[in-house]
Design a protein around this motif. Sequence first.
Motif, PDB file in Angstrom:
ATOM      1  N   ASN A 568      57.026  38.789  36.664  1.00  0.00           N
ATOM      2  CA  ASN A 568      56.143  38.771  37.951  1.00  0.00           C
ATOM      3  C   ASN A 568      55.039  39.099  38.319  1.00  0.00           C
ATOM      4  N   ASN A 569      54.733  38.619  39.729  1.00  0.00           N
ATOM      5  CA  ASN A 569      53.409  39.517  40.325  1.00  0.00           C
ATOM      6  C   ASN A 569      53.332  40.699  40.940  1.00  0.00           C
ATOM      7  N   ALA A 570      54.465  40.443  41.278  1.00  0.00           N
ATOM      8  CA  ALA A 570      54.893  41.460  42.792  1.00  0.00           C
ATOM      9  C   ALA A 570      54.841  42.878  41.584  1.00  0.00           C
ATOM     10  N   ALA A 571      55.778  42.527  40.406  1.00  0.00           N
ATOM     11  CA  ALA A 571      55.041  44.031  39.539  1.00  0.00           C
ATOM     12  C   ALA A 571      54.236  44.400  39.354  1.00  0.00           C
ATOM     13  N   ALA A 572      53.526  43.552  38.444  1.00  0.00           N
ATOM     14  CA  ALA A 572      51.936  42.961  37.941  1.00  0.00           C
ATOM     15  C   ALA A 572      51.555  44.442  38.699  1.00  0.00           C
ATOM     16  N   ALA A 573      51.785  44.579  40.551  1.00  0.00           N
ATOM     17  CA  ALA A 573      50.601  44.440  41.609  1.00  0.00           C
ATOM     18  C   ALA A 573      51.184  46.422  40.978  1.00  0.00           C
ATOM     19  N   VAL A 574      51.946  46.232  41.704  1.00  0.00           N
ATOM     20  CA  VAL A 574      53.261  47.502  41.382  1.00  0.00           C
ATOM     21  C   VAL A 574      52.608  48.032  39.758  1.00  0.00           C
ATOM     22  N   LEU A 575      52.500  47.758  38.952  1.00  0.00           N
ATOM     23  CA  LEU A 575      51.472  48.848  38.033  1.00  0.00           C
ATOM     24  C   LEU A 575      50.415  48.882  37.259  1.00  0.00           C
ATOM     25  N   MET A 576      49.423  47.645  38.292  1.00  0.00           N
ATOM     26  CA  MET A 576      48.729  48.243  38.109  1.00  0.00           C
ATOM     27  C   MET A 576      47.760  48.857  39.144  1.00  0.00           C
ATOM     28  N   ALA A 577      48.633  48.812  40.702  1.00  0.00           N
ATOM     29  CA  ALA A 577      47.388  50.127  41.475  1.00  0.00           C
ATOM     30  C   ALA A 577      47.198  51.183  41.134  1.00  0.00           C
ATOM     31  N   GLY A 586      37.651  57.904  38.898  1.00  0.00           N
ATOM     32  CA  GLY A 586      36.822  58.385  37.298  1.00  0.00           C
ATOM     33  C   GLY A 586      35.654  57.888  37.688  1.00  0.00           C
ATOM     34  N   PHE A 587      35.429  56.754  38.158  1.00  0.00           N
ATOM     35  CA  PHE A 587      34.044  56.065  38.203  1.00  0.00           C
ATOM     36  C   PHE A 587      33.075  57.046  39.380  1.00  0.00           C
ATOM     37  N   ASP A 588      34.070  57.696  40.204  1.00  0.00           N
ATOM     38  CA  ASP A 588      33.803  57.824  41.755  1.00  0.00           C
ATOM     39  C   ASP A 588      33.027  57.347  42.454  1.00  0.00           C
ATOM     40  N   ALA A 589      33.984  56.183  42.451  1.00  0.00           N
ATOM     41  CA  ALA A 589      33.049  54.830  43.096  1.00  0.00           C
ATOM     42  C   ALA A 589      34.794  54.615  43.943  1.00  0.00           C
ATOM     43  N   SER A 590      34.244  53.918  45.560  1.00  0.00           N
ATOM     44  CA  SER A 590      34.962  53.118  46.358  1.00  0.00           C
ATOM     45  C   SER A 590      36.655  52.421  45.364  1.00  0.00           C
ATOM     46  N   VAL A 591      37.563  52.897  45.880  1.00  0.00           N
ATOM     47  CA  VAL A 591      39.006  52.466  45.168  1.00  0.00           C
ATOM     48  C   VAL A 591      38.884  50.764  45.915  1.00  0.00           C
ATOM     49  N   ASP A 592      38.444  50.549  47.085  1.00  0.00           N
ATOM     50  CA  ASP A 592      38.704  48.475  47.615  1.00  0.00           C
ATOM     51  C   ASP A 592      38.385  47.535  46.843  1.00  0.00           C
ATOM     52  N   PRO A 593      37.300  48.178  45.822  1.00  0.00           N
ATOM     53  CA  PRO A 593      37.383  46.831  45.049  1.00  0.00           C
ATOM     54  C   PRO A 593      38.085  46.754  44.012  1.00  0.00           C
ATOM     55  N   PHE A 594      38.610  47.868  43.586  1.00  0.00           N
ATOM     56  CA  PHE A 594      39.255  48.157  42.239  1.00  0.00           C
ATOM     57  C   PHE A 594      41.187  47.547  42.628  1.00  0.00           C
ATOM     58  N   LEU A 595      41.020  47.607  43.845  1.00  0.00           N
ATOM     59  CA  LEU A 595      42.154  47.154  44.381  1.00  0.00           C
ATOM     60  C   LEU A 595      42.340  45.651  44.549  1.00  0.00           C
ATOM     61  N   MET A 596      41.588  45.585  45.380  1.00  0.00           N
ATOM     62  CA  MET A 596      40.770  44.142  45.772  1.00  0.00           C
ATOM     63  C   MET A 596      41.146  43.270  43.962  1.00  0.00           C
TER      64      MET A 596
END
Length: 654
Positions: A568-577, A586-596
């Motif tokens: 389920n896509n909701a479960a995928a989002a919960v696990l990958m966030a 780890g990259f000392d980068a903004s979280v926004d692009p990774f969350l998006m």
Amino acid sequence: MAESTLVFIVLGLTLAAFVWGRFRYDLVALAALLGSVMLGLVPGEEAFLGFGHPAVITVAAVLVISRGFERSGVVDVIAEQVLKVGARLFLQLAALTGTVVVLSGFMNNVGALALLLPVAMRLAREHDTSPSLLLMPLAFGSLLGGLTTLIGTPPNIIIASYRGTVTGETFGLFSFTPVGAAVALAGLAFILLLGWRLVPKRAGKASTEAMFDTANYLVELRVGEESKANGLTLRELQQELEETIPVLAVVRDEKRRAGHAFFGTLREGDILLMEAGPDEMKLLEDKAGLRLGKEAEEEETEEEEAKEEEAKEEEAKEEEAEGGESEEKKVQQGGGNRRDHRNETASEGQGKEKKEKEKEQESRSSVDTEGLQLVEAVVRNDSMMVNHTVTQLRLLNQFGLHLVAVARDGGRLKQRLREIRFRPGDVLLLQGGEGELSESLATLGCLPLASRNLTLGQPRMLLVSLGIFAAAIVTILLGLLPAAVALSSAALVSLLVGVLPLREGYQALDGPVIVLLGAMIPVGQALETSGGAALIAEAMLAWGSEWPAVLTLIGLFVLTMMLSDVINNAAAAVLMAPIAVSLAVGFDASVDPFLMAVAVSASCAFLTPIGHQSNTLVMGPGGYRFGDYWRMGLPLEVVVVAVAIPMILLVWPL
């Protein structure tokens, strides 16, 4: 054993159960939550806090508001315009897919698909178009449309709430629009210009008659004086047969009564309209004494005709014997006459038998089904029918429904009805009372496919529902209330003013999705608190240590997209966030692009029919097979990656 190891074991078993599909995903999620509590990964006092999480409340509110749109006639106004597009396939695709993309941005994407699916079937029937060419683009369009706003799909809501826990500020209502709209438009263009050509064409599945071959199975059977069925009720007849052969109607005194509404006892002369193939016909004759009988007058007439023919044959023989020919000629001529007579008799017998077969076939195909209240319905992923048989569900006793036939993968199942275990995407042919059908189907978790009666609703309610929703949107945009509170208030007001009856409001709540989210959110938090997310992020960083962050972002995007194809896509989002945030740190980068990236990719399940409910819902009506989805889905996912990554980096730089 380390907590992170325990978390990996729990998640591994959970993912395996999701992919296996033997148990419904809400039950699997609840088992994962309770297992995590017992293993000490989730504190007992926090086990059920997920059910009060803003993401869960927001999803529930959006479901109620979406049902309010349907009830008030907002979507019916749009559907009425879609039906006017004409016979050109391109225009049909553009109208259906474009409409579902827009609707999915502001209501639950499964709800948007459910509203337009009957419209698509009606278009296919009216213009003799294969529904397979319309339904897969429609399903994929509903997924693309959900990307455009916060409330379009559960992964967006989950990611927005998770960002709030990490940074103290959530994504806004239209924060997803720049990236989501670009991806949706590119995907729509691909579907209209090339994608639909990659969909396998399944011909002849757009109507009940074509899918179920109903005319070749409907027969009229007569209750004779010696029939065992004489004096039995229909329920007792079913018990006598030990089979769920549906009686669609009982004809008595030239009046036809629908089978689901006939509660009297059968008597001599009754005609039963039944759904029966050759095997069932033999069973009905052996165990109940029912046969393809004719009226007594017809039988007497045939007997008299047969006697007259026999008399003529005897007269011919006597005349032949009294002739003045020689014995040899008599023998020869008599032999010739007998041969001729035998040939004529055999020819007459064959002709008579052929006529009877043609008459029987004609009677089968000309059976009138009008007024029998037959309806097609597709089994949803969250249906209570999944993995159960008609006997276990007690369809007739509890829901007042006759199961007439079942189609799977675009073709009618030949096995006995009572032996069939229902699967998501099965198309059922059901009979029931007009007033009970909609409520029974909603309770069972089935989506009716019959042509929608477009009820425009009261104009006042139509405007009121739009006004309530607009007020909630403005409240969110101005920052006066959080999204969960504003949308919950809109749902409450809709119920109070009568846009949606309270009972339908509760029915609108997608229980399995609510349980899935409420159970998986604490498990996802355990992945982070145990250090499991950090370990996965460290492994990905070590693997791509010499690569730029953008390549790792692409890897995260593709990995999440692959995961959403099987769970389920909701479960995928919960696990990958949590993994996305750990990678950003780890990259000392903004979280926004990774969350998006997680938000977009979690909603792009285009390779399989099990990744999203929209894909499953069209599988049966479209006649698709499991392997059909990747043909259009794989190039569409390539288009999504090619558009989404540059847009994410442009709008949400590293």
